[in-house]
Design an enzyme around this catalytic site. Structure first.
Site, PDB file in Angstrom:
ATOM      1  N   GLY A 132      44.603  44.893  36.949  1.00 41.36           N
ATOM      2  CA  GLY A 132      45.148  46.006  37.720  1.00 41.36           C
ATOM      3  C   GLY A 132      44.879  45.826  39.194  1.00 41.36           C
ATOM      4  O   GLY A 132      44.120  44.940  39.590  1.00 41.36           O
ATOM      5  N   GLY A 171      40.534  48.497  43.273  1.00 38.45           N
ATOM      6  CA  GLY A 171      40.010  49.862  43.419  1.00 38.45           C
ATOM      7  C   GLY A 171      40.440  50.841  42.360  1.00 38.45           C
ATOM      8  O   GLY A 171      40.347  52.044  42.550  1.00 38.45           O
ATOM      9  N   SER A 213      63.100  40.230  38.990  1.00 35.41           N
ATOM     10  CA  SER A 213      63.358  41.665  38.909  1.00 35.41           C
ATOM     11  C   SER A 213      64.149  42.229  40.093  1.00 35.41           C
ATOM     12  O   SER A 213      64.511  43.397  40.089  1.00 35.41           O
ATOM     13  CB  SER A 213      62.049  42.425  38.758  1.00 35.41           C
ATOM     14  OG  SER A 213      61.310  42.310  39.933  1.00 35.41           O
ATOM     15  N   LYS A 227      55.389  50.072  39.843  1.00 37.63           N
ATOM     16  CA  LYS A 227      56.545  50.167  40.718  1.00 37.63           C
ATOM     17  C   LYS A 227      56.904  51.630  40.977  1.00 37.63           C
ATOM     18  O   LYS A 227      57.178  52.026  42.105  1.00 37.63           O
ATOM     19  CB  LYS A 227      57.737  49.434  40.091  1.00 37.63           C
ATOM     20  CG  LYS A 227      57.563  47.922  40.154  1.00 37.63           C
ATOM     21  CD  LYS A 227      58.690  47.217  39.445  1.00 37.63           C
ATOM     22  CE  LYS A 227      58.535  45.712  39.581  1.00 37.63           C
ATOM     23  NZ  LYS A 227      59.505  44.973  38.783  1.00 37.63           N
TER      24      LYS A 227
END
Ligand code: ATP
Length: 897
Positions: free
Chosen positions: A436, A439, A784, A827
């Site tokens: 990920g 933070g 994409s 996104k």
């Protein structure tokens, strides 16, 4: 009882003469001269009353004494006045002083009135027997412990005599024995005062019994003391020898510090520390598992260390090696599963731990609880299996620890029988990989897992590791070599079953001429191999099977396949503003307050202020910058508060010229600019200009953070070619070509050209299209951006514009279908942060939005799911904005499939 007059001879304290005994004492010259005069006066050997002095402090005489015959007087050689005379006396009878003794300085032997003890009765049989028994026991002990044979013979003779003695002579024997053996002054005095045979025998029996036990105890103490003194002496002697040998060796190897030892005492301290350190090292080697590889290595190196002169480079190298070797937490033989795991409430408390450390992340927490449940079950099953196996196995052979300890240092140490080490087997659960953006709590989740399992936690930063040696250590032949990151972390953890977090495995370097660090990681993470992990420096297989590894990464793209294969991926996405507000209020602000020595009464951030910090001062998926910004606010307030306290104190002391400033704990939104400076992201959205040929696509950046990215196109005079720039990878380039081909194919339907045969890049003018994705330094790849590119080309060629609140993502095929893409949550969150309100996504990604995107975001954004490029164009430009020729050709029909 007969009275008489006898010259009194005071016996120096603590001398006592008992009847039937003989003593020789030293007397002063005056006394000696008087004895000479006495002998000269009398015809036979003179008799005196030898009276003991009652105490060593006073010179008063005791009441009782012994009439004694002077047997011998020895003059000092050469009339040496200091030496005095030697006088031998033989005790005859008990006497009692009738008048107080007052010595005459002129004539010491003044006759005094004395009384002789009466004739004694024959004592009873019983008291004689008791006396004999007691005396024989004491004599027996004395004979046993006597060092010399002659003394032993003496005691044995007295014993024989005692056995044969008649009852009437028993009291005589009692006097002889009490006078001979080493009894106290008090006991002797009470025997002297006892002028009754029966009573004397009883008293003597008691004294002998007491004496026998005192003797026994003191012999025991003496032998213990002797033993330990002997040991100490032996050790000291050996140490001195060792020191002498070292010194000799040093001088042989050219050491010129011979004179140092005598000159400075500071160096003695160093030597002491040195000796302590070495002793500590030795103890640690001795504490290692007998028969284990590490112990063998430790013993071998220890011997080498002893042979190599101190102060040499090699000595230092071996010392630091041994320090590392002994500091590694080698597996212990505890076969029990750790306590928290066995606890029935383990899962509940693990859940509570995760909740108390992290807000939200429900799916992740659920997954972690499953993971912990598996860890627990496996550990408990293993424990059960071991218990069954142990019950069936024959009893283990007990190896004396003491012998093993000696082996560590003994030159002739025999190899210890290598008992197979029994340790807890590995948990062999999956290795979690948290992926990920920065933070979002990957590291702190790892910490929570460690807390829940009650194991030490260590983080190994792998970012930028290029050299295999950094993971595996460098061989000892290297200068300044040392162990690798894994061993260093194990040492810091201090236990063989810590939780090790391998941070940022996606940033680890791949094969170079220094070896491949990710290959070393493979070994570490492979449950089949990691029980014999080989660190080049330590050079003894280290068992990592009990370590719980957790990895983190920002993206999966750069992680090698085999490494990824060993991990189970847990995806963490960014937080919504709503989540960030909760995290900030519940976790970040209290954390920063504590870190800066403030409390909640001193700083209160209003909700709008917090939201402004989150939206205008930070724009990230995680909360790290938010935490930093909150920290900055807290520090600012801390300074204000401290100044105010100072001013108050000055005012109280009466020397403050100024007024005390007001302090308000509440931080309003309007104050943020003064505290944090100008907002970084203020009004950025307004800068997004609606322009021909520009469309916003959705991307996930290298750090795993979602966002929007403009796809810019312009037409330049040219030769009908496509130019792609902006650090684009192969895949994204291909997808640009694909998008242009689709647009060329459908240019006629879209009224870009007037016939199907025309190329929109050649008719009416000859142009090149330049497509650019900004932030040129950042590498971009992936398929994409397909629909965004199509929209950009269509916009450029038709002049229609896509509004700036629209962003899109989706891969296209040549036939015009839109296929699903990854990273939808990131996104969408990125789009939300950028204040985009309409998102165009592939139809197949509907479930991702439903599952992963928080309802509060779903409610404020419009999602258009498209199956084809045509639908995407309609959604982007708005229905009926683009003209479509009515006559649908076969190609268009096909694209609608
Ligand atoms: N859900 C959450 N609840 C409470 N605090 C959180 C949450 N997520 C992150 N934090 C806090 O945010 C800070 C940063 O988290 P952490 O260091 O774990 O991030 P990370 O994902 O490991 O980042 P990186 O990839 O840069 O290592 C920590 O102080 C952590 O406690």
């Amino acid at each position: 009882m007969a009275n008489s007059k006898l010259p009194v001879l005071p016996l120096p304290h603590p001398t006592i003469l008992l009847p039937a005994n003989r003593i020789t004492i030293q007397v002063s010259n005056d006394v000696g001269e008087s004895v000479v005069a006495l002998i000269e006066e009398s015809d036979a050997l003179p008799v005196v009353a030898a009276i003991p002095v009652a105490s060593d402090t006073k010179s008063t005489l005791a009441e009782f004494g012994t009439a004694a015959r002077i047997l011998r007087l020895v003059r000092p050689p050469g009339r040496n006045s200091r030496q005095g005379y030697l006088l031998t006396l033989h005790g005859l009878n008990r006497v009692r002083l009738l008048t107080p003794y007052r010595p005459d300085p002129e004539y010491p032997f003044t006759p005094c009135d004395i009384q002789y003890a009466p004739a004694e009765k024959v004592p009873s049989r019983k008291s004689v027997d008791t006396f004999k028994q007691s005396a024989l026991r004491l004599l027996d002990r004395l004979a046993r412990d006597a060092g010399q044979q002659i003394r032993r013979d003496g005691y044995n003779k007295i014993s024989a005599m005692l056995e044969d003695i008649t009852d009437s002579r028993a009291s005589w024997m009692a006097d002889i024995l009490v006078g001979t053996v080493n009894v106290t002054f008090g006991d002797k005095l009470s025997i002297l005062a006892m002028n009754e045979a029966e009573g004397r025998l009883t008293l003597a029996a008691e004294i002998f019994a007491k004496q026998a036990s005192i003797h026994e105890v003191s012999t025991k103490i003496a032998s213990t003391v002797e033993e330990s003194v002997y040991k100490q002496q032996k050790e000291m002697f050996l140490r001195q020898q060792l020191a002498a040998i070292h010194k000799e060796l040093q001088s042989l190897s050219g050491g010129s510090n011979g004179g140092i030892q005598n000159s400075s005492s500071e160096l003695d301290d160093d030597e002491q520390h040195e000796a302590d350190d070495l002793a500590d090292l030795k103890r640690r080697i001795e504490a290692m598992d007998p028969g284990s590889e590490e112990r063998k290595m430790g013993v071998r190196e220890w011997r080498r260390l002893k042979r190599i002169p101190q102060g040499s480079v090699e000595n230092g190298v071996i010392r630091s090696y041994l320090e590392w070797l002994t500091a590694v937490p080698w597996p212990n033989s505890s076969l029990e599963a750790p306590r928290p795991i066995r606890d029935r409430s383990f899962l509940a408390s693990a859940r509570a731990q995760l909740d108390s450390d992290h807000f939200g992340l429900e799916k992740i927490k659920k997954r972690l609880i499953e993971f912990l449940a598996v860890v627990r079950l496996r550990e408990l099953n293993e424990e059960r299996e071991r218990a069954v196996a142990a019950a069936a196995a024959p009893p283990p052979v007990v190896v004396e620890q003491k012998e093993e300890v000696k082996d560590a240092d003994g030159e002739n140490a025999k190899p210890a029988a290598p008992a197979p080490r029994q340790v807890r087997k590995s948990v062999k659960g999956p290795i979690l990989l948290f992926v990920g953006p920065p933070g979002v709590g990957k590291t702190s989740l790892g910490q929570s897992i460690a807390k829940a399992l009650d194991r030490p936690f260590q983080r190994i930063a792998l970012g930028g590791v290029r050299d295999e040696g950094e993971i595996r250590g460098h061989r000892r032949t290297y200068v300044a070599s040392g162990p690798g990151l894994i061993v260093q972390a194990m040492r810091k953890a201090g236990r063989c079953d810590p939780v090790l977090l391998l941070d940022e495995i996606d940033k680890i370097g791949h094969g170079s001429f220094h070896g491949d660090p990710s290959a070393a990681l493979l070994e570490v993470l492979d449950p089949e191999q990691n029980h014999t992990f080989n660190d080049h420096y330590i050079n003894v297989p280290i068992d990592l099977s009990q370590v719980l590894f957790i990895c983190t990464a920002n993206s999966l793209e750069t992680i090698s396949g085999p490494l990824l294969d060993r991990c189970e991926i847990v995806q963490l996405s960014g937080y919504t503003y709503d989540e960030k507000m909760h995290i900030a209020k519940r976790f970040l602000l209290p954390k920063q307050l504590t870190a800066n020595g403030m409390d909640a009464d001193h700083v209160q951030l209003t909700e709008p202020a917090l939201m402004t910090v989150a939206t205008q001062y930070t724009r990230e998926a995680g909360v790290r910058s938010l935490e930093r910004a909150i920290g900055a606010v807290v520090r600012y307030k801390a300074v204000e508060w401290a100044e105010r306290v100072d001013e108050q104190q000055q005012a109280a002391a009466g020397d403050a010229p100024k007024e005390v400033r007001e302090y308000s704990a509440v931080v309003e939104e309007s104050e943020l600019e003064a505290i944090l400076g100008i907002a970084r992201y203020d009004g950025e959205e307004r800068e997004r200009e609606e322009r021909r040929g520009v469309v916003y696509g959705l991307v996930v950046m290298g750090q795993g953070e979602g966002g929007i990215l403009p796809v810019e196109t312009i037409a330049v005079p040219g030769a009908g070619r496509l130019k792609l720039t902006g650090s684009l990878g192969e895949v994204i380039k291909e997808s640009g070509e694909l998008a242009l081909s689709w647009v060329k194919t459908h240019a006629y339907e879209l009224y870009i050209t007037n016939s199907r045969a025309q190329d929109p890049l050649k008719v009416p003018e000859l142009i090149d299209i330049h497509l650019h994705l900004p932030a040129g330094a950042q590498k971009k790849d992936g398929p994409s951006a397909g629909i965004a590119m199509v929209c950009a080309f269509v916009s450029l060629l038709t002049g229609a514009r896509v509004p700036t609140h629209v962003a899109m993502t989706g891969e296209i095929t040549l036939r015009g279908r839109v296929t699903p893409v990854g990273g939808i949550k990131e996104k969408v969150l990125g789009a939300h942060r950028a204040e985009v309100t309409k998102v165009i996504l592939p139809w197949a990604n509907r479930k991702d939005v439903e599952h992963d995107v928080a309802p509060e975001i779903r409610n404020v954004m419009e999602f258009v799911f498209v199956r084809t490029v045509n639908e995407a164009l309609d959604a982007a430009f708005g229905k009926n904005t683009l003209g479509w020729r009515k006559e649908n050709g076969p190609l268009l029909l096909e694209s609608r499939l």
